[in-house]
Every structure is written in C-alpha cells, then in structure tokens.
Design a protein around this motif. Structure first.
Motif, mmCIF file in Angstrom:
data_model
loop_
_atom_site.group_PDB
_atom_site.id
_atom_site.type_symbol
_atom_site.label_atom_id
_atom_site.label_comp_id
_atom_site.label_asym_id
_atom_site.label_seq_id
_atom_site.Cartn_x
_atom_site.Cartn_y
_atom_site.Cartn_z
ATOM 1 N N ILE A 73 0.821 -1.163 -0.029
ATOM 2 C CA ILE A 73 0.157 0.091 0.072
ATOM 3 C C ILE A 73 0.862 1.366 0.039
ATOM 4 O O ILE A 73 0.620 2.101 -0.693
ATOM 5 C CB ILE A 73 -0.981 -0.226 1.130
ATOM 6 C CG1 ILE A 73 -2.038 -1.052 0.962
ATOM 7 C CG2 ILE A 73 -1.700 1.238 1.431
ATOM 8 C CD1 ILE A 73 -2.893 -1.425 2.024
ATOM 9 N N VAL A 74 2.007 1.256 0.814
ATOM 10 C CA VAL A 74 2.893 2.433 0.719
ATOM 11 C C VAL A 74 3.467 2.679 -0.835
ATOM 12 O O VAL A 74 3.527 3.804 -1.245
ATOM 13 C CB VAL A 74 3.991 2.072 1.688
ATOM 14 C CG1 VAL A 74 5.052 3.096 1.406
ATOM 15 C CG2 VAL A 74 3.676 2.210 3.145
ATOM 16 N N LYS A 75 3.565 1.474 -1.516
ATOM 17 C CA LYS A 75 4.505 1.644 -2.852
ATOM 18 C C LYS A 75 3.257 2.169 -3.746
ATOM 19 O O LYS A 75 3.531 2.801 -4.911
ATOM 20 C CB LYS A 75 4.893 0.224 -3.068
ATOM 21 C CG LYS A 75 6.134 -0.275 -2.582
ATOM 22 C CD LYS A 75 6.417 -1.668 -2.911
ATOM 23 C CE LYS A 75 7.691 -1.929 -2.097
ATOM 24 N NZ LYS A 75 7.929 -3.418 -2.049
ATOM 25 N N MET A 76 1.861 2.028 -3.474
ATOM 26 C CA MET A 76 0.981 2.540 -4.245
ATOM 27 C C MET A 76 0.522 4.306 -3.742
ATOM 28 O O MET A 76 0.038 4.762 -4.650
ATOM 29 C CB MET A 76 -0.442 1.986 -3.919
ATOM 30 C CG MET A 76 -0.665 0.360 -4.175
ATOM 31 S SD MET A 76 -1.855 -0.449 -3.950
ATOM 32 C CE MET A 76 -1.571 -2.163 -4.069
ATOM 33 N N GLY A 77 1.402 4.705 -2.977
ATOM 34 C CA GLY A 77 1.525 6.144 -2.867
ATOM 35 C C GLY A 77 0.533 6.694 -1.569
ATOM 36 O O GLY A 77 0.063 7.869 -1.627
ATOM 37 N N ILE A 78 0.168 5.608 -0.718
ATOM 38 C CA ILE A 78 -0.536 5.890 0.336
ATOM 39 C C ILE A 78 0.261 6.287 1.766
ATOM 40 O O ILE A 78 1.182 5.198 1.938
ATOM 41 C CB ILE A 78 -1.478 5.195 0.867
ATOM 42 C CG1 ILE A 78 -2.562 5.196 -0.285
ATOM 43 C CG2 ILE A 78 -2.280 5.564 1.955
ATOM 44 C CD1 ILE A 78 -3.698 4.007 -0.123
ATOM 45 N N ALA A 79 0.573 7.142 2.212
ATOM 46 C CA ALA A 79 1.559 7.513 3.407
ATOM 47 C C ALA A 79 0.657 7.578 4.513
ATOM 48 O O ALA A 79 -0.463 8.389 4.451
ATOM 49 C CB ALA A 79 2.419 8.751 3.201
ATOM 50 N N HIS A 80 1.037 7.218 5.656
ATOM 51 C CA HIS A 80 0.252 7.341 7.123
ATOM 52 C C HIS A 80 1.346 7.991 8.127
ATOM 53 O O HIS A 80 1.887 7.619 8.524
ATOM 54 C CB HIS A 80 -0.112 5.898 7.555
ATOM 55 C CG HIS A 80 -1.104 5.692 8.501
ATOM 56 N ND1 HIS A 80 -1.455 4.570 8.817
ATOM 57 C CD2 HIS A 80 -1.343 6.554 9.473
ATOM 58 C CE1 HIS A 80 -2.400 4.437 10.138
ATOM 59 N NE2 HIS A 80 -2.128 5.869 10.389
#
Length: 234
Positions: A73-80
């Motif tokens: 999910i991080v690699k898809m461009g979602i940062a938390h």
C-alpha cells in the motif's frame, strides 16, 4: 480516489468498525471527526493495511486493495502519519527523512524534496543533525509529516496531528496541511479538534461507535447544531 464500502473490523470480541463506508475524491481534504474510541484510528490503520477487515472492500485508484500488505500500500502512494508521531527517536532528523524515501530510486529528485521539506518546515532544517527524540512535540509532528511527504504520496493519512500541541503550533500544523493539499496531495484527516478540521476540510464524516453518523460539506457540518453541541462545545 479512495472508497471504503461496508468495512467491518473486530479486535477480539470488540466490533470496532461497523459497515463503515466513506469516499475520498482526488484533491480533497476529507476529515473524520468523533470522540475517543469511535473508530477513527482503526479506519486509518485498515486503509494502510496494518489492520485487516473481517468484511467489506477498499478500492484505491480503481484497484481492490483490501487484502494488500502495508508495504504494498505504501508503494501505491499512500502515506500514513500515525497518532503520537512515531518518529525514530535515536536517529537524526535527516535520517528520519531518508527513511521516508526508502522505496524511491530517483536520487536527484529526492535531494530536491529534502529542500522542499526544509522550506515548508524551517525548524527541521535548523535541526537536521539533531536526534529526533530530543525535538519538541510540534517539531516531531512536523518531522513525521515531512517523513511521509518524502514518499511523494498521492494520499496522506493524518491521525490526530494536533494532539498535545500548543495552540500556536496547532495553527502552524493546520496551515501546513492546507499547503500539502494545495500542492496536489489528497488528505484524509482524523482529528479531535473538530473546529480546526472542519475549517480547512472540503467534506467531513462524523463517526460514532464505529458507524458514520453524519456526512456532508465541512462548512455545513460546522454549522450543524448536533455537531456543534457534541464536538464544538456548543
């Protein structure tokens, strides 16, 4: 851009999210307001793959990501940016920012982004070689946001960015959130300071006991009597 449909999350026997559905459109700031324990953090953790739902679907940029790992999910461009900052305290400010860019290969553009972060967060530039654990709470919040932005995210999830901060620092953090959005990043903001959150958001959801109780334009909810009485101190 992001759509959660009928999400159910359990922690043992506790039903944390109950048929929760929300939508975030590209370019928006969407805020989720609610009291402690309402399910706000659980929702962000579910989006970022830390918590897996028992049922329901999550779609992001027309992809089904419900069962994807957090790293995918991080690699898809979602940062938390998690509640409580969670910076690497025994690493310098610069090393924390480097961790934010760990999946990127574009070295020259990474250098450009360090400078952009230092323009947005001037205090971090002054403290670039300082251990992150020695920063003030507000500076750690800036670092956590800067670290997430080093990913160049399409969507940033912010969990209680104003928690524990002095009022002057809260104003600064919310100004930066608006700047992040105006530069092209979509923002999903979880925040107990409902007044501030609704004042900068485009749309908002009110969550109670794991359910969405109200939704609408942020400006409309800011004037809603039930929201005023429950979340805005009347």
């Amino acid at each position: 851009m992001l759509e959660l449909s009928k999400i159910n999350v359990f922690y043992g026997g506790i039903h944390a999210l109950k048929d929760l559905s929300i939508k975030v459109n590209q370019g928006e700031i969407v805020t989720l307001v609610g009291s402690n324990g309402a399910g706000k953090t659980s929702m962000l953790k579910t989006i970022s793959g830390i918590v897996k739902p028992k049922s329901g679907t999550i779609n992001y940029l027309e992809k089904h990501i419900t069962n994807c790992s957090a790293s995918e999910i991080v690699k898809m461009g979602i940062a938390h940016v998690p509640e409580g900052r969670r910076v690497f305290g025994n690493m310098t400010v610069m090393e924390n920012l480097e961790m934010g860019a760990f999946i990127r290969k574009d070295k020259s553009e990474i250098k450009e982004d360090y400078e952009k972060i230092f323009q947005s967060f001037a205090r971090l530039k002054e403290r670039r070689n300082q251990m992150a654990g020695t920063l003030s709470g507000g500076e750690q919040q800036m670092l956590a946001m800067g670290r997430a932005l080093m990913l160049r995210p399409k969507l940033i999830l912010l969990d209680e960015p104003s928690m524990g901060l002095a009022p002057i620092m809260v104003d600064e953090i919310f100004s930066i959130i608006k700047e992040i959005n105006e530069s092209g990043t979509t923002v999903l903001l979880v925040e107990q300071n409902a007044n501030m959150a609704l004042s900068i958001a485009h749309r908002a959801y009110v969550i109670q006991n794991g359910n969405i109780a109200l939704e609408g334009k942020a400006g409309d909810l800011l004037k809603d009597e039930s929201v005023k009485n429950t979340y805005l101190g009347g």
